[in-house]
Design an enzyme around this catalytic site. Structure first.
Site, PDB file in Angstrom:
ATOM      1  N   GLU A   1      34.356  41.750  30.175  1.00  0.00           N
ATOM      2  CA  GLU A   1      34.025  40.813  29.096  1.00  0.00           C
ATOM      3  C   GLU A   1      33.477  41.534  27.872  1.00  0.00           C
ATOM      4  O   GLU A   1      33.753  41.138  26.733  1.00  0.00           O
ATOM      5  CB  GLU A   1      33.022  39.769  29.584  1.00  0.00           C
TER       6      GLU A   1
ATOM      7  N   ALA B   1      42.538  35.621  43.093  1.00  0.00           N
ATOM      8  CA  ALA B   1      41.810  34.993  44.192  1.00  0.00           C
ATOM      9  C   ALA B   1      41.578  36.053  45.262  1.00  0.00           C
ATOM     10  O   ALA B   1      42.353  36.187  46.216  1.00  0.00           O
ATOM     11  CB  ALA B   1      42.593  33.812  44.748  1.00  0.00           C
TER      12      ALA B   1
ATOM     13  N   ASP C   1      37.434  30.440  39.741  1.00  0.00           N
ATOM     14  CA  ASP C   1      36.284  29.565  40.007  1.00  0.00           C
ATOM     15  C   ASP C   1      36.085  28.587  38.850  1.00  0.00           C
ATOM     16  O   ASP C   1      35.017  28.508  38.243  1.00  0.00           O
ATOM     17  CB  ASP C   1      35.020  30.380  40.288  1.00  0.00           C
TER      18      ASP C   1
ATOM     19  N   ASP D   1      40.020  32.283  35.190  1.00  0.00           N
ATOM     20  CA  ASP D   1      39.200  32.548  36.371  1.00  0.00           C
ATOM     21  C   ASP D   1      39.449  31.480  37.420  1.00  0.00           C
ATOM     22  O   ASP D   1      39.511  30.275  37.102  1.00  0.00           O
ATOM     23  CB  ASP D   1      37.718  32.566  36.003  1.00  0.00           C
TER      24      ASP D   1
ATOM     25  N   GLY E   1      39.317  38.137  48.129  1.00  0.00           N
ATOM     26  CA  GLY E   1      38.271  37.966  49.128  1.00  0.00           C
ATOM     27  C   GLY E   1      37.952  36.499  49.365  1.00  0.00           C
ATOM     28  O   GLY E   1      38.827  35.640  49.449  1.00  0.00           O
TER      29      GLY E   1
END
Length: 350
Positions: free
Chosen positions: A300, A120, A212, A210, A122
């Site tokens: 990735e 996490a 998000d 991730d 910024g």
């Protein structure tokens, strides 16, 4: 008089040193002291952890109990609408193929535990961490001991969360790079270090997710395995020639062919296999940096190269990382388990 003169000379020398240091610092560091990316001259940052526990040399690393028998009992014929097995006989996990309670009971008996890592950094901390954590506590590996490792450049801004039984959270400082691409890529080195120094002594399994993302359905121990990859929701219906592999022969991530296209938003397995994966990706990234190359989709691309060379033991269907925002009318996805969070541009663009 001589003593005063010496003090004056020392003060002048110190002033000159500070002037030169400040000018040097402003040339190479951003306004908050983080190292600014300089393209192919990218430099590693050594001081990544401020709260990692000291390692006792007498401690033994933990080992996962072999659970492959559970996958052998999957109902591979339950879903005629989708492939349920790879060419190397690894299961592709879809709703309807498994009984989640069977996996849960077996892992409870084996005392399985899971380290979940989240970056996490910024504005992503403010935009996504709360939604991730609240939904994870509702759906992710419920009933198993889980520790969330939250890597952030602002530990003081991580809110308190109400966690369930056998659930803990550990907050670790990690530096912020000026480009999101480097934040994404350099997490591989960070993960390798924390696995080696701590996770391998405490948890047989690790999942890297991730921030998000939002959990919207059961995401349980059926997802655990020796090495675990997830199909990218935008590519799984396509033929391999349409996959977004890195096609640059100069990159260590270069792929001419492949089986599937995997999403880097989720990967996991035993700590041994995850460490092998992140070390492979990190070494490829650094080799590319030295040759002034950057893979098409950064970490990735390197992850896909790794899973092409080292086949995953378990493949999760796109149910486990679904783009519910832009993909519609895919009836094969019956239970979106983890979905992409909506982009919070009001925060991300501040």
């Amino acid at each position: 008089m001589r003593i005063h003169l010496k003090k004056l000379c020392a003060a002048i020398a110190m002033g000159c040193f500070m002037f030169l240091f400040i000018n040097f610092k402003s040339s190479y560091f951003g306004p908050h002291g983080e190292l600014v990316e300089t393209g192919p001259k990218f430099e590693e940052q050594e001081e990544e952890f401020r709260e990692v526990e000291a390692v006792d040399p007498n401690r033994k690393r933990v080992q996962a109990v072999n659970m492959s028998r559970l996958d052998m009992d999957l109902n591979f014929t339950a879903r005629a609408d989708v492939p349920t097995q790879t060419s190397w006989k690894a299961p592709i996990m879809w709703e309807g193929m498994f009984d989640g309670e069977v996996y849960a009971e077996a892992h409870r008996e084996a005392n399985s535990s899971v380290a979940v890592t989240i970056f996490a950094i910024g504005s992503y901390l403010e935009a996504y961490l709360k939604g991730f954590m609240i939904s994870a506590e509702k759906y992710l590996m419920i009933g198993l001991p889980v520790t969330y490792y939250i890597f952030t450049d602002a530990p003081e801004d991580v809110p308190d969360f109400v966690l369930g039984p056998k659930r803990t959270m550990k907050i670790l400082y990690t530096p912020r790079y000026s480009r999101w691409q480097d934040i994404s890529m350099m997490r591989m080195r960070t993960l390798s270090k924390i696995i080696d120094s701590e996770i391998s002594y405490k948890f047989p399994y690790i999942f890297c997710l991730d921030v998000d993302s939002i959990f919207e359905g059961h995401f349980g121990s059926e997802a655990l395995g020796d090495s675990v990859a997830v199909l990218h929701p935008h590519f799984y219906p396509l033929k391999p020639e349409k996959f977004s592999y890195d096609r640059n022969p100069k990159s260590k991530a270069y792929m001419e062919d492949g089986d599937y296209y995997y999403h880097a938003a989720l990967f996991g397995g035993t700590w041994q296999n995850v460490k092998a994966l992140v070390d492979f990706c990190y070494n490829g990234i650094i080799a590319d940096k030295k040759n002034n190359v950057e893979a098409l989709w950064h970490d990735e691309s390197h992850l896909n190269k790794y899973f092409w060379l080292h086949k995953p033991a378990k493949v999760l269907s796109p149910e486990y990382s679904w783009d519910i925002i832009s993909i519609i009318n895919r009836t094969e996805v019956r239970v979106p388990r983890m979905t992409w969070a909506e982009k919070r541009y009001d925060i991300l663009r501040l």
